[in-house]
Design a protein around this motif. Structure first.
Motif, PDB file in Angstrom:
ATOM      1  N   UNK A  22       0.859  -1.183   0.000  1.00  0.00           N
ATOM      2  CA  UNK A  22       0.000   0.000   0.000  1.00  0.00           C
ATOM      3  C   UNK A  22       0.898   1.238   0.000  1.00  0.00           C
ATOM      4  N   UNK A  23       1.216   1.737  -1.191  1.00  0.00           N
ATOM      5  CA  UNK A  23       2.132   2.870  -1.302  1.00  0.00           C
ATOM      6  C   UNK A  23       1.463   4.192  -0.940  1.00  0.00           C
ATOM      7  N   UNK A  24       0.140   4.272  -1.044  1.00  0.00           N
ATOM      8  CA  UNK A  24      -0.545   5.471  -0.562  1.00  0.00           C
ATOM      9  C   UNK A  24      -0.342   5.616   0.940  1.00  0.00           C
ATOM     10  N   UNK A  25      -0.467   4.513   1.644  1.00  0.00           N
ATOM     11  CA  UNK A  25      -0.226   4.521   3.085  1.00  0.00           C
ATOM     12  C   UNK A  25       1.228   4.862   3.374  1.00  0.00           C
ATOM     13  N   UNK A  26       2.158   4.281   2.615  1.00  0.00           N
ATOM     14  CA  UNK A  26       3.581   4.566   2.823  1.00  0.00           C
ATOM     15  C   UNK A  26       3.875   6.046   2.620  1.00  0.00           C
ATOM     16  N   UNK A  27       3.319   6.613   1.559  1.00  0.00           N
ATOM     17  CA  UNK A  27       3.567   8.028   1.260  1.00  0.00           C
ATOM     18  C   UNK A  27       3.027   8.928   2.376  1.00  0.00           C
ATOM     19  N   UNK A  28       1.805   8.628   2.844  1.00  0.00           N
ATOM     20  CA  UNK A  28       1.202   9.478   3.864  1.00  0.00           C
ATOM     21  C   UNK A  28       1.909   9.350   5.210  1.00  0.00           C
ATOM     22  N   UNK A  29       2.319   8.146   5.568  1.00  0.00           N
ATOM     23  CA  UNK A  29       3.048   7.972   6.824  1.00  0.00           C
ATOM     24  C   UNK A  29       4.407   8.665   6.766  1.00  0.00           C
ATOM     25  N   UNK A  30       5.073   8.575   5.624  1.00  0.00           N
ATOM     26  CA  UNK A  30       6.363   9.250   5.480  1.00  0.00           C
ATOM     27  C   UNK A  30       6.190  10.755   5.594  1.00  0.00           C
ATOM     28  N   UNK A  31       5.175  11.302   4.908  1.00  0.00           N
ATOM     29  CA  UNK A  31       4.928  12.734   4.956  1.00  0.00           C
ATOM     30  C   UNK A  31       4.591  13.197   6.366  1.00  0.00           C
ATOM     31  N   UNK A  32       3.781  12.411   7.067  1.00  0.00           N
ATOM     32  CA  UNK A  32       3.430  12.752   8.439  1.00  0.00           C
ATOM     33  C   UNK A  32       4.646  12.734   9.349  1.00  0.00           C
ATOM     34  N   UNK A  33       5.526  11.774   9.119  1.00  0.00           N
ATOM     35  CA  UNK A  33       6.747  11.683   9.926  1.00  0.00           C
ATOM     36  C   UNK A  33       7.673  12.873   9.679  1.00  0.00           C
ATOM     37  N   UNK A  34       7.740  13.314   8.428  1.00  0.00           N
ATOM     38  CA  UNK A  34       8.630  14.424   8.075  1.00  0.00           C
ATOM     39  C   UNK A  34       8.117  15.740   8.634  1.00  0.00           C
ATOM     40  N   UNK A  35       6.804  15.968   8.526  1.00  0.00           N
ATOM     41  CA  UNK A  35       6.242  17.222   9.006  1.00  0.00           C
ATOM     42  C   UNK A  35       6.555  18.384   8.080  1.00  0.00           C
ATOM     43  N   UNK A  36       6.485  19.592   8.633  1.00  0.00           N
ATOM     44  CA  UNK A  36       6.716  20.788   7.818  1.00  0.00           C
ATOM     45  C   UNK A  36       8.197  20.960   7.528  1.00  0.00           C
ATOM     46  N   UNK A  37       8.511  21.281   6.270  1.00  0.00           N
ATOM     47  CA  UNK A  37       9.880  21.568   5.854  1.00  0.00           C
ATOM     48  C   UNK A  37       9.865  22.861   5.038  1.00  0.00           C
ATOM     49  N   UNK A  38      10.700  23.796   5.406  1.00  0.00           N
ATOM     50  CA  UNK A  38      10.754  25.071   4.688  1.00  0.00           C
ATOM     51  C   UNK A  38      11.307  24.869   3.282  1.00  0.00           C
ATOM     52  N   UNK A  39      10.844  25.654   2.314  1.00  0.00           N
ATOM     53  CA  UNK A  39      11.393  25.560   0.953  1.00  0.00           C
ATOM     54  C   UNK A  39      12.894  25.852   0.944  1.00  0.00           C
ATOM     55  N   UNK A  40      13.582  25.262  -0.002  1.00  0.00           N
ATOM     56  CA  UNK A  40      15.029  25.465  -0.110  1.00  0.00           C
ATOM     57  C   UNK A  40      15.305  26.795  -0.804  1.00  0.00           C
ATOM     58  N   UNK A  41      16.138  27.656  -0.199  1.00  0.00           N
ATOM     59  CA  UNK A  41      16.439  28.944  -0.826  1.00  0.00           C
ATOM     60  C   UNK A  41      17.116  28.769  -2.177  1.00  0.00           C
ATOM     61  N   UNK A  42      16.891  29.722  -3.064  1.00  0.00           N
ATOM     62  CA  UNK A  42      17.490  29.665  -4.395  1.00  0.00           C
ATOM     63  C   UNK A  42      19.013  29.656  -4.322  1.00  0.00           C
ATOM     64  N   UNK A  43      19.562  30.374  -3.350  1.00  0.00           N
ATOM     65  CA  UNK A  43      21.020  30.423  -3.214  1.00  0.00           C
ATOM     66  C   UNK A  43      21.588  29.053  -2.879  1.00  0.00           C
ATOM     67  N   UNK A  44      20.867  28.287  -2.072  1.00  0.00           N
ATOM     68  CA  UNK A  44      21.324  26.942  -1.730  1.00  0.00           C
ATOM     69  C   UNK A  44      21.280  26.023  -2.945  1.00  0.00           C
ATOM     70  N   UNK A  45      20.208  26.086  -3.699  1.00  0.00           N
ATOM     71  CA  UNK A  45      20.103  25.281  -4.915  1.00  0.00           C
ATOM     72  C   UNK A  45      21.219  25.614  -5.894  1.00  0.00           C
ATOM     73  N   UNK A  46      21.529  26.894  -6.021  1.00  0.00           N
ATOM     74  CA  UNK A  46      22.598  27.319  -6.924  1.00  0.00           C
ATOM     75  C   UNK A  46      23.953  26.804  -6.448  1.00  0.00           C
ATOM     76  N   UNK A  47      24.183  26.847  -5.127  1.00  0.00           N
ATOM     77  CA  UNK A  47      25.454  26.361  -4.579  1.00  0.00           C
ATOM     78  C   UNK A  47      25.622  24.871  -4.834  1.00  0.00           C
ATOM     79  N   UNK A  48      24.535  24.113  -4.734  1.00  0.00           N
ATOM     80  CA  UNK A  48      24.605  22.676  -4.996  1.00  0.00           C
ATOM     81  C   UNK A  48      24.894  22.403  -6.467  1.00  0.00           C
TER      82      UNK A  48
END
Length: 453
Positions: free
Chosen positions: A70-96
């Motif tokens: 049940x990958x829908x369950x897997x996806x939702x449990x993973x998302x719930x475990x992760x919680x809120x995550x701030x977007x990655x700044x453009x400067x960080x993406x550029x540095x990577x």
């Protein structure tokens, strides 16, 4: 989360530990068998009741599962475990992106394989889950499907004709169980992995070099090296993996085939089922707590077989060869430019040796324990081979799976190196193998064959 499927509750049920009503008394027995002796003749009624119980049960976490997991369950449990995550700044993406480009430039002098990453991105933990879930499906489906299929073949002969409802129930519960297990593992793993290839497998899309800045930042806080050097080191490892996975067309399939071979070798000990038929009170199946206890007793656990042991040996050896090669080329490319390369490589080895989330995930879902000893031996073999024959001849070993070192060669690399120097490929026609390899690149075929163990 109050709506988790029964049998997977984290313990939030306030009535969980209260005394249960005696399931053998009066109307509390929905199957009508009471507490008397139980025999195989009762199985038909039990299976029918179980089928009625589960045929109309809705999955509270994303609907019915159409496959073995049940990958829908897997996806939702993973998302719930992760919680809120701030977007990655453009400067960080550029540095990577800059770090991957710089690392690829330096790797050009350390390997004959050309650059394999066509895009460099920064991923949040949620993006890692979404970006790798398709590969996890390929890893988990064979195992979960095999567990379901061996169930039918392992039932006693007299029960097979009546087992439809039970097998349907076990398929649904198995999909939930595997999905729940996978979701929790991915949620934890997404906070720990540093790159898309951090565990040695090509989990993300082909050609997409992905680094996870949140985990990299957490790792950097405990190290003495500058963050810029740590980022470049990890970018070089990611870029080196992509060179290997992009230009060795059989490699990804070989790794996944080893997982599938492990699943196909699975057997179930039917003695547990016989014990169920002889001594289990079917009335307890109406009690979720009793069901959870039943499923946790190991009655239905698969048993290791020689075929599985051989498949795990192949997978472990191939993962060690990938990791050892990456360490060798990254050290050669960065060693003089980043003084802390050796220390960072040792840190990653110790990180794996502590059985972190990646190792626990493999042990849970695949049954594989990644042994650092094999990785160290593989790195030593690649280093010695480079000294003996040079970069081009070393990387030519990846042209065909039959040319690769096997598990014995990792223990005794001198013999393998002598064979490469002397042109002895143990009966393999090297010219034909190279021709086949080149043809596969032109036509997109896969010449994968099992690696010797």
């Amino acid at each position: 989360m109050a709506d988790l499927p029964f049998g997977f509750s984290p313990g939030d049920d306030p009535d969980r530990d209260k005394p249960k009503k005696d399931p053998t008394s009066g109307p509390a027995d929905p199957f009508g068998f009471g507490s008397g002796d139980f025999n195989m003749a009762d199985l038909g009624q039990i299976f029918t009741k179980l089928g009625q119980m589960f045929s109309g049960a809705d999955n509270p976490m994303g609907g019915r599962s159409s496959g073995p997991v049940n990958y829908d369950l897997a996806r939702q449990l993973a998302s719930s475990s992760i919680g809120f995550v701030a977007p990655i700044p453009a400067a960080t993406s550029s540095a990577i992106a800059d770090a991957v480009h710089l690392a690829d430039t330096w790797l050009d002098g350390a390997t004959a394989l050309p650059a394999g990453a066509t895009k460099a991105v920064a991923w949040t933990p949620n993006e890692w889950v979404e970006g790798t879930l398709d590969t996890w499906k390929r890893l988990c489906d064979p195992m979960a499907a095999q567990i379901g299929s061996v169930w039918a073949s392992s039932l006693p002969e007299e029960a097979q004709a009546m087992a439809g409802p039970l097998l349907a129930m076990m398929t649904q519960m198995g999909g939930m169980a595997f999905g729940s297990q996978l979701g929790q593992a991915l949620g934890t793993l997404s906070r720990e992995v540093l790159t898309s290839t951090d565990i040695g497998l090509p989990l993300g899309p082909k050609g997409v070099a992905a680094l996870l800045p949140e985990a990299i930042e957490a790792l950097s806080e405990g190290l003495e090296q500058p963050r810029s050097e740590i980022l470049t080191f990890l970018a070089a490892r990611e870029a080196a993996h992509h060179r290997l996975f992009s230009h060795v067309p059989w490699l990804s399939t070989q790794l996944l085939n080893a997982v599938e071979a492990y699943a196909k070798g699975m057997k179930i000990d039917i003695s547990g089922i016989e014990e169920l038929a002889q001594g289990f009170n079917p009335a307890a199946l109406a009690d979720p707590a009793a069901m959870e206890q039943l499923l946790s007793q190991g009655m239905f656990e698969p048993k290791a077989t020689p075929e599985q042991t051989a498949a795990l040996e192949r997978l472990e050896t191939l993962l060690a060869l990938v990791e050892g090669w990456v360490q060798t080329v990254v050290t050669a490319a960065l060693g003089e430019r980043i003084p802390g390369t050796a220390a960072l490589s040792e840190m990653l080895r110790r990180r794996r040796a502590t059985a972190g989330p990646a190792e626990q995930t493999f042990a849970t879902l695949v049954g594989l324990e990644l042994r650092p000893r094999k990785m160290r031996e593989a790195a030593a073999l690649w280093e010695r081979l480079t000294d003996a024959v040079g970069i081009d001849a070393r990387d030519a070993v990846w042209q065909h799976p039959d040319l690769l070192p096997n598990s014995t060669d990792l223990d005794e690399p001198a013999g393998f190196i002598d064979r490469i120097i002397g042109g002895d490929t143990s009966g393999l026609d090297i010219d034909a193998a190279i021709e086949e390899f080149q043809k596969s690149q032109d036509e997109g075929d896969d010449p994968a064959k099992p690696v010797d163990s």
